[in-house]
Design an enzyme around this catalytic site. Structure first.
Site, PDB file in Angstrom:
ATOM      1  N   ARG A   1       0.875  -1.246   0.051  1.00  0.00           N
ATOM      2  CA  ARG A   1       0.048  -0.177   0.048  1.00  0.00           C
ATOM      3  C   ARG A   1       0.983   1.276  -0.024  1.00  0.00           C
ATOM      4  NH1 ARG A   1      -4.834   1.257   4.378  1.00  0.00           N
ATOM      5  NH2 ARG A   1      -3.144   1.276   5.855  1.00  0.00           N
TER       6      ARG A   1
ATOM      7  N   ASP B   1      -3.598   2.655  13.864  1.00  0.00           N
ATOM      8  CA  ASP B   1      -2.734   3.498  13.253  1.00  0.00           C
ATOM      9  C   ASP B   1      -3.333   4.765  12.989  1.00  0.00           C
ATOM     10  OD1 ASP B   1      -4.954   3.265  11.554  1.00  0.00           O
ATOM     11  OD2 ASP B   1      -4.233   1.962   9.999  1.00  0.00           O
TER      12      ASP B   1
END
EC number: 2.3.3.9
Length: 561
Positions: free
Chosen positions: A177, A462
């Site tokens: 990603r 996150d």
């Protein structure tokens, strides 16, 4: 291969860069194997070809934001109804990634990569985005680590445990990603301007790894990617063009690169068919990025005081607007012949409290059973300890690697704009404000010191969690939300928030210990987080607003070796 380290010697060496490319990050001989003249040249070609398209897409975001802030709401685009109603399908899913029942995610750190690839998951998504603090060291070591992982030579010597980590014979399929379109890479200047972060992440990784990856992992396809934070199909169209440009450079067949798009912004939920259509030769599905989706809901409706969220812990998949989003994603993906991936299980096993651990794992099991019964083809886990539970839940698919063709196909048009925009229900409490503040400050303190994936209160957090915490605090302060529960009748104000910040900082110091608190960046993080929550205008992204604090430019007047 064990990762080398080398000492930086100022004014001794610079990277061998092509014309117009300036590398302002620290020189390292290991990084130089990634930042080769040809690799930087490829990144520069991508930047020059697509920067105008990226600028236009970002200006479109700003224009749409102005409309939402003037009272408009997102919805389906009448001009693309023909795409939504059409009977087209995406290219067939490559056999190498037909089975994605459980995917583990994590930053591009060396030990993490080895453990994730060995975890028993079907896929590992290696992250340059929300799970990584994008310092120069983290980004470049991440590229080195991935190159070693793809060629199979990666090892990690944990001297504290006297243990050497290496890859098993059978490993998960690797997806990468890159960052979102909005994030710059300030350590690499192209024609005097910061490069686009995702083009650096994608370009360097693809350039060095496409050939080996297709041979060892992709069975003739790949590399494979996850694409974050898109808000409109025009942004997917840019990615499709980037992929075609990369395939042409590499001399590989069109459609070799495959990507899953995270649907994690409210505007994008109305663009799912259009996004898949733009990427139809390169798509392997969509994923419910549900935590960022909640953040996006607040951000989209920042000027709508009638759309205030309850405590964020109450905004789960049981809320009608969240369930509608998930159902529409499944129906859309299966109609187009690609994977519909479920959301993240962020729980961490609680080793010192068996009862609490059992309760947490039971929640994961119920969530994953809900996903598989709804029609998802796979799901995400943040910790290797959750993989058996997730895999067991998705064993309900039987011998099928996915549910793309086997699941009863419901009509996507039955889910309306009203379903997707329904205001979530629930209480707003002082404890909700406290939790947002405590988690937001601790996450930001870790991010500023190089950690983007942070264990907090038995969850692996996150950037999405910090973003939700920030924007919800901002929303509650901005509109003077009246609290329920213990704070019944009290309205949130800057003064109340100030007292909460003081008390939560004291609590953080007690929890982490005085020494760690003093050594860390908690006070700096507190100032930044408080400023964000009390600002007159809401910044689009916390990670963009504080990015300059982790940029470290090095001298460029050095002699070339």
């Amino acid at each position: 291969m064990e990762l080398e380290t080398s000492v930086y010697r100022p004014n001794v060496a610079v990277y061998d860069s092509p014309d117009g490319v300036e590398v302002r990050g620290r020189y390292d001989q290991v990084f130089a194997k990634i930042l080769t003249r040809d690799a930087l040249g490829f990144v520069a070609e991508l930047q020059r070809e697509f920067r105008g398209h990226v600028r236009y897409a970002m200006e479109c975001r700003r224009e749409v934001k102005r409309r939402y802030n003037s009272g408009a709401v997102p919805g389906f685009d009448p001009s693309t109804k023909f795409i939504r109603d059409g009977e087209w399908v995406c290219a067939s899913v490559p056999p190498a990634v037909a089975d994605r029942r459980v995917e583990i995610t994590g930053p591009v750190e060396r030990k993490m990569i080895i453990n994730a690839l060995n975890s028993g998951a079907k896929v590992f998504m290696a992250d340059f985005e929300d799970a990584l603090s994008p310092s120069w060291e983290n980004l470049m070591r991440g590229q080195v680590n991935l190159k070693d992982a793809v060629d199979g030579s990666i090892t990690f010597n944990d001297k504290a445990r006297n243990k050497v980590y290496k890859l098993n014979d059978q490993v998960a399929k690797l997806f990468v990603r890159p960052r979102g379109w909005h994030l710059p890479e300030a350590h690499i200047l192209i024609d005097g301007e910061p490069a686009t972060g995702c083009l650096v992440d994608f370009g360097l990784y693809f350039f060095h790894n496409y050939a080996k990856f297709r041979q060892t992992q992709g069975s003739g396809f790949g590399p494979f990617f996850y694409l974050p934070k898109m808000e409109h199909s025009r942004e997917a169209k840019i990615w499709n063009s980037v992929f075609e440009r990369a395939e042409k450079m590499a001399g590989i067949e069109r459609g070799s690169i495959r990507a899953t798009v995270l649907i994690e912004t409210l505007p994008a939920v109305f663009q799912m068919n259009e996004i898949l259509y733009e990427l139809r030769d390169h798509s392997v599905g969509l994923n419910c990025g549900r935590w960022d989706y909640i953040f996006s809901y607040v951000k989209t409706f920042q000027a709508h005081p009638d759309r205030l969220l309850p405590d964020r812990v109450l905004v789960g998949m049981g809320q009608h607007f969240m369930r509608s989003y998930s159902d529409l994603l499944i129906r859309t993906c299966h109609k187009r012949g690609v994977h519909a991936m479920g959301g993240m299980a962020a729980q961490i096993p609680i080793r010192d409290d068996p009862k609490a651990n059992e309760m947490a794992l039971d929640l994961v099991k119920k969530d994953k059973l809900r996903e598989v019964r709804a029609g998802h083809d796979g799901t995400w886990a943040a910790h290797p300890g959750l993989i058996p539970i997730c895999m067991d839940a998705f064993s309900h698919m039987g011998n099928n690697p996915n549910q793309i063709k086997s699941m009863k196909r419901d009509d996507a048009s039955a889910i309306t704009e009203e379903d997707l925009l329904q205001i979530p229900r629930g209480v707003r409490t002082l404890e909700g404000l406290r939790l947002n503040t405590r988690v937001g400050i601790q996450y930001l303190a870790a991010w500023l010191t190089g950690s983007g994936s942070v264990p907090l209160y038995n969850l692996m957090e996150d950037a999405a969690t910090a973003e939700i915490s920030r924007v919800q605090n901002w929303q509650w302060i901005r509109y003077g939300v009246e609290l329920d529960g213990d704070g019944l009748g009290v309205r949130v104000s800057k003064e109340l928030f100030g007292r909460v910040v003081e008390e939560e900082m004291e609590r953080i110091e007690k929890e982490v210990g005085k020494d760690k608190f003093k050594r860390g960046m908690y006070k700096e993080a507190c100032k930044m987080f408080t400023k964000q929550c009390t600002a007159a205008e809401l910044d689009d992204f916390l990670t963009l607003a504080v990015y300059d604090h982790i940029v470290a430019h090095y001298p460029i007047n050095a002699s070339r070796l």
